[in-house]
Design an enzyme around this catalytic site. Structure first.
Site, PDB file in Angstrom:
ATOM      1  N   VAL A 122      21.466   6.624  76.741  1.00  0.00           N
ATOM      2  CA  VAL A 122      20.400   6.886  75.774  1.00  0.00           C
ATOM      3  C   VAL A 122      19.953   8.336  75.967  1.00  0.00           C
ATOM      4  CG1 VAL A 122      19.561   4.527  75.511  1.00  0.00           C
ATOM      5  CG2 VAL A 122      18.718   5.894  77.423  1.00  0.00           C
ATOM      6  N   CYS A 154      14.159   6.884  80.994  1.00  0.00           N
ATOM      7  CA  CYS A 154      15.163   7.957  80.985  1.00  0.00           C
ATOM      8  C   CYS A 154      14.566   9.292  80.561  1.00  0.00           C
ATOM      9  CB  CYS A 154      16.292   7.561  80.030  1.00  0.00           C
ATOM     10  SG  CYS A 154      17.515   8.865  79.784  1.00  0.00           S
ATOM     11  N   ARG A 196      30.322   6.590  79.347  1.00  0.00           N
ATOM     12  CA  ARG A 196      29.123   5.846  79.707  1.00  0.00           C
ATOM     13  C   ARG A 196      28.225   5.630  78.488  1.00  0.00           C
ATOM     14  NH1 ARG A 196      28.890   4.770  84.852  1.00  0.00           N
ATOM     15  NH2 ARG A 196      26.760   4.029  84.688  1.00  0.00           N
ATOM     16  N   GLU A 231      23.550  13.255  72.490  1.00  0.00           N
ATOM     17  CA  GLU A 231      23.256  14.372  73.385  1.00  0.00           C
ATOM     18  C   GLU A 231      21.824  14.826  73.122  1.00  0.00           C
ATOM     19  OE1 GLU A 231      22.508  17.111  75.746  1.00  0.00           O
ATOM     20  OE2 GLU A 231      24.455  16.104  76.037  1.00  0.00           O
ATOM     21  N   SER A 232      20.955  14.612  74.105  1.00  0.00           N
ATOM     22  CA  SER A 232      19.525  14.847  73.887  1.00  0.00           C
ATOM     23  C   SER A 232      19.204  16.292  73.539  1.00  0.00           C
ATOM     24  CB  SER A 232      18.732  14.420  75.127  1.00  0.00           C
ATOM     25  OG  SER A 232      19.068  15.230  76.251  1.00  0.00           O
ATOM     26  N   TYR A 283      19.748  14.142  90.074  1.00  0.00           N
ATOM     27  CA  TYR A 283      20.789  13.099  90.022  1.00  0.00           C
ATOM     28  C   TYR A 283      21.937  13.425  90.975  1.00  0.00           C
ATOM     29  CZ  TYR A 283      18.531  10.942  86.009  1.00  0.00           C
ATOM     30  OH  TYR A 283      17.634  10.292  85.197  1.00  0.00           O
ATOM     31  N   TRP A 293      21.926  -0.592  79.795  1.00  0.00           N
ATOM     32  CA  TRP A 293      20.608  -0.762  79.188  1.00  0.00           C
ATOM     33  C   TRP A 293      20.572  -2.025  78.337  1.00  0.00           C
ATOM     34  CZ3 TRP A 293      17.222   2.254  81.357  1.00  0.00           C
ATOM     35  CH2 TRP A 293      17.554   3.550  81.743  1.00  0.00           C
TER      36      TRP A 293
END
Length: 323
Positions: A131, A59, A128, A146-147, A196, A92
């Site tokens: 990761v 990811c 959803r 939230e990355s 995406y 995952w």
């Protein structure tokens, strides 16, 4: 482990075959829902060995967090667990459920799937199960998923706990923030999420629009990087991290599996390719967070969404090279 996931049907939130798109066939990413911050004096205070990061090497969003964790020297502060790259009907999986080189079991809860963590934190969670997941071992809950916010926390929140040279590295310096924010905004829309939108489109028109915007964005980046080593301010910033995770996956995954095949990075974008290689080969955090076997396996496991839609690829351009 026993959680709500054993009695509640969450397949609509995990199964790629059931992923919904907009009426026009376009893919719209859902917002992350856990949005707390680690800060002094707050509910989630910066402490050594309090937080745990769950990631997939496949990811790009999770890899952002891994790269910044390494750049900031947080390996002894924040522990990490890697899931299997294969994205199945339950989302995952941990390594004890789906064995894959580098995939690990959940050391905290012996979970089978990432979704178990979300349902442990909130049994009514209805989005959803993504990761990265930043987990608080003290309060037994998700801090943030939230990355873009996780990497901001990693950049500054633990500076008092790490060596001075690591603390001195600032990936979001105040004087460059307007430029970083402006670039991040369109890079996310056109490139990071653009691939995406192309790969998960279920109607030809939605794909055509997305793939055109992806390559317009890449062309724009190529012009920015001409004669430069970094995107903003002649220094490494979070803008480089956020773009790197998409570009390192482009030729090995998006070009083929998401049908983003008008051009590739290594042959058609010399400035971007030089930037990519320099980050990968000269800054260990980038190379050490990149696992091509996980990337290829991961994207192969979700590419059926695109294939099932019958989307006709836009490239290559030209379809036949001249003599």
């Amino acid at each position: 482990m026993a959680t709500e996931s054993t009695t509640r049907d969450t397949s609509a939130l995990t199964d790629i075959k059931k992923m919904k798109t907009e009426a026009d066939g376009s893919f719209k990413r859902q917002d992350s829902l856990f949005r707390d911050f680690i800060e002094k004096g707050g509910k989630f205070a910066p402490e050594k060995d309090r937080y745990h990061l769950y990631v997939s090497y496949a990811c790009p969003w999770a890899t952002r967090a891994l790269i910044v964790r390494k750049l900031k020297g947080l390996e002894d502060i924040i522990s990490v667990t890697v899931v299997s790259p294969r994205f199945g009907a339950n989302g995952w999986s941990f390594g004890n459920v789906d064995e894959f080189p580098g995939a690990e079991a959940d050391p905290l809860h012996n979970s089978s799937y990432i979704k178990d963590l979300y349902l442990l934190a909130d049994p009514e969670f209805n989005s959803r199960f993504t990761v990265p997941v930043l987990w608080d071992k003290k309060l037994n809950t998700v801090v943030n998923n939230e990355s873009s916010e996780i990497i901001r926390m990693f950049n500054t929140a633990f500076n008092d706990l790490i060596p001075a040279e690591n603390a001195a590295l600032d990936l979001y310096p105040e004087d460059l923030r307007p430029e970083i924010d402006e670039l991040n905004a369109w890079v996310y829309t056109d490139i990071n999420n653009g691939v995406y939108r192309a790969g998960f489109a279920t109607q030809q028109a939605a794909y055509d629009k997305a793939v055109t915007e992806v390559f317009a964005g890449l062309d724009r980046i190529e012009a920015i990087l001409a004669g430069k080593d970094y995107l903003v301010g002649e220094r490494l910033t979070e803008a480089d991290v956020r773009l790197f995770v998409t570009i390192i996956r482009f030729d090995v995954a998006y070009f083929v599996l998401f049908k983003c095949n008008l051009r590739n990075i290594r042959d058609d974008y010399p400035a971007m390719h030089a930037w990519l290689k320099k980050l990968y080969w000269t800054i260990p955090a980038f190379k050490e967070s990149t696992f091509f076997d996980h990337i290829k396996t991961g994207y192969s496991s979700i590419a059926e969404k695109n294939a099932a839609a019958g989307i006709v690829p836009a490239g290559p351009i030209p379809q036949m090279m001249p003599l």
